[in-house]
Design an enzyme around this catalytic site. Structure first.
Site, PDB file in Angstrom:
ATOM      1  N   ASP A 167      56.241  44.608  27.055  1.00  0.00           N
ATOM      2  CA  ASP A 167      55.645  44.374  28.371  1.00  0.00           C
ATOM      3  C   ASP A 167      56.729  44.180  29.431  1.00  0.00           C
ATOM      4  O   ASP A 167      57.937  44.160  29.121  1.00  0.00           O
ATOM      5  CB  ASP A 167      54.694  43.158  28.327  1.00  0.00           C
ATOM      6  CG  ASP A 167      55.268  41.983  27.538  1.00  0.00           C
ATOM      7  OD1 ASP A 167      56.496  41.935  27.336  1.00  0.00           O
ATOM      8  OD2 ASP A 167      54.490  41.105  27.133  1.00  0.00           O
ATOM      9  N   GLU A 181      45.821  39.338  27.713  1.00  0.00           N
ATOM     10  CA  GLU A 181      45.195  38.027  27.862  1.00  0.00           C
ATOM     11  C   GLU A 181      43.791  38.049  27.249  1.00  0.00           C
ATOM     12  O   GLU A 181      43.241  39.121  26.981  1.00  0.00           O
ATOM     13  CB  GLU A 181      45.111  37.678  29.360  1.00  0.00           C
ATOM     14  CG  GLU A 181      46.461  37.647  30.077  1.00  0.00           C
ATOM     15  CD  GLU A 181      47.330  36.438  29.708  1.00  0.00           C
ATOM     16  OE1 GLU A 181      47.140  35.852  28.625  1.00  0.00           O
ATOM     17  OE2 GLU A 181      48.201  36.088  30.518  1.00  0.00           O
ATOM     18  N   ASN A 207      47.435  30.796  24.352  1.00  0.00           N
ATOM     19  CA  ASN A 207      46.029  31.204  24.534  1.00  0.00           C
ATOM     20  C   ASN A 207      45.655  32.392  23.639  1.00  0.00           C
ATOM     21  O   ASN A 207      44.605  32.997  23.824  1.00  0.00           O
ATOM     22  CB  ASN A 207      45.743  31.531  26.008  1.00  0.00           C
ATOM     23  CG  ASN A 207      46.492  32.769  26.500  1.00  0.00           C
ATOM     24  OD1 ASN A 207      47.242  33.393  25.745  1.00  0.00           O
ATOM     25  ND2 ASN A 207      46.287  33.130  27.755  1.00  0.00           N
ATOM     26  N   HIS A 260      47.338  35.297  23.322  1.00  0.00           N
ATOM     27  CA  HIS A 260      47.715  36.644  23.753  1.00  0.00           C
ATOM     28  C   HIS A 260      48.862  37.209  22.910  1.00  0.00           C
ATOM     29  O   HIS A 260      49.671  36.474  22.360  1.00  0.00           O
ATOM     30  CB  HIS A 260      48.023  36.705  25.258  1.00  0.00           C
ATOM     31  CG  HIS A 260      49.325  36.119  25.711  1.00  0.00           C
ATOM     32  ND1 HIS A 260      49.444  35.410  26.881  1.00  0.00           N
ATOM     33  CD2 HIS A 260      50.579  36.151  25.181  1.00  0.00           C
ATOM     34  CE1 HIS A 260      50.708  35.059  27.040  1.00  0.00           C
ATOM     35  NE2 HIS A 260      51.410  35.484  26.021  1.00  0.00           N
TER      36      HIS A 260
HETATM   37  C1  GLP Z   1      55.090  35.805  26.781  1.00  0.00           C
HETATM   38  C2  GLP Z   1      55.260  37.267  26.314  1.00  0.00           C
HETATM   39  C3  GLP Z   1      54.790  37.460  24.902  1.00  0.00           C
HETATM   40  C4  GLP Z   1      55.222  36.249  24.097  1.00  0.00           C
HETATM   41  C5  GLP Z   1      54.440  35.046  24.537  1.00  0.00           C
HETATM   42  C6  GLP Z   1      54.876  33.754  23.881  1.00  0.00           C
HETATM   43  O1  GLP Z   1      54.499  35.608  27.982  1.00  0.00           O
HETATM   44  N1  GLP Z   1      54.676  38.285  27.130  1.00  0.00           N
HETATM   45  O2  GLP Z   1      55.298  38.670  24.367  1.00  0.00           O
HETATM   46  O3  GLP Z   1      54.986  36.458  22.733  1.00  0.00           O
HETATM   47  O4  GLP Z   1      54.374  34.954  25.930  1.00  0.00           O
HETATM   48  O5  GLP Z   1      56.074  33.296  24.420  1.00  0.00           O
HETATM   49  P1  GLP Z   1      57.003  32.279  23.656  1.00  0.00           P
HETATM   50  O6  GLP Z   1      57.489  32.987  22.457  1.00  0.00           O
HETATM   51  O7  GLP Z   1      58.113  31.956  24.627  1.00  0.00           O
HETATM   52  O8  GLP Z   1      56.178  31.097  23.316  1.00  0.00           O
END
Ligand code: GLP
Length: 259
Positions: free
Chosen positions: A66, A142, A135, A137
């Site tokens: 992304d 989302e 959440n 995702h």
């Molecule tokens: C982000 C990314 C995801 C990631 C998630 C969790 O916003 N777009 O690819 O897996 O949120 O982030 P983290 O690993 O810092 O908890």
């Protein structure tokens, strides 16, 4: 879905790195890369193996999951810059083999379609690394994302913007992003999701033991034939079938050691 229970974040990273390494050593590979804190121990371990064990990324092409809309690639919080900082600049992956959607493209919808098509023409992703949002995702899909979705423009959930606000001290967290869709992610041949920490325990339970539902986008991995979920103790804490996962893991490891 295979559940691997680990003792620590470092062990999570080592198990994920094992899967990636096995694929890379077989020949040219396409990796799907996640940003965020979850894959950091995986990337650190891959960098160590590159430096100490001649693991080469020269035949790897990599697609990020992304990107924030509105940020040029050079912005320090773009996922292009982030994945370079956290992995690509420390291994021998040629920069021209690294692909992210362009967050500053004038036509974001067209850019999303182009990116999706580029993944397909690269032959698809062999191993997709994933984290999970609190959440539920994956990527930036989302809750309520279509389980069949392709790479597209999405609006970030308020909770996600709050989670990521720490990276934008001036408070200007982007509102839109480009993300591989759940249908795109499902086409990866292996899906490897890493999660650690108690703030992920709820989402992990919904993903593994809840219904397949757009309300928890990561639950789409229940439909994936080769999904591996690698957890530290805190992220696994809310699972109800922990004993079963542990037993299956032990038996699998014995079977593998017979080969
Ligand atoms: C982000 C990314 C995801 C990631 C998630 C969790 O916003 N777009 O690819 O897996 O949120 O982030 P983290 O690993 O810092 O908890």
């Amino acid at each position: 879905m295979q559940i691997l229970l680990c003792e620590s974040a470092e062990q999570v990273g080592a198990r994920a790195a094992d899967i990636i390494e096995a694929r890379i050593r077989r020949g040219p590979a396409v990796l799907g890369l996640a940003t965020g804190s979850s894959p950091r121990t995986t990337y650190l371990e891959l960098i160590r193996r590159h430096r100490e064990e001649q693991l080469s990324f020269s035949q790897v092409r990599a697609f990020t999951l992304d990107e924030y809309a509105g940020l040029p690639a050079e912005h320090e919080q773009s996922y292009w810059s982030t994945i370079r900082r956290e992995l690509v600049d420390h291994v021998d992956l040629p920069l021209e083999h690294l692909f992210t959607p362009r967050g500053d493209a004038p036509n974001l919808r067209g850019e999303a379609q182009r990116y999706d098509a580029a993944i397909v023409s690269a032959g698809g992703v062999d191993v997709q690394i994933l984290g999970i949002g609190a959440n539920g995702h994956i990527g930036f899909n989302e809750p309520t994302s279509s389980l069949e979705s392709r790479t597209r423009v999405k609006t970030l959930a308020g909770a996600t913007r709050e989670d990521n606000a720490r990276f934008f001290p001036e408070g200007n967290v982007p509102r839109l992003c480009l993300t591989q869709g759940l249908g795109t992610i499902r086409e990866a041949r292996w899906a490897v999701l890493v999660a650690m920490g108690s703030n992920k325990a709820n989402a992990v339970r919904a993903m593994v033991e809840g219904p397949v539902s757009a309300h928890c986008p990561a639950s789409v991995l229940q439909l994936h034939p080769q999904a591996v979920v690698i957890l530290d103790p805190a992220a696994a804490a809310d699972l109800t079938l922990l004993d079963y996962y542990r037993e299956a893991q032990e038996l699998n490891e014995q079977l593998l050691s017979y080969r």
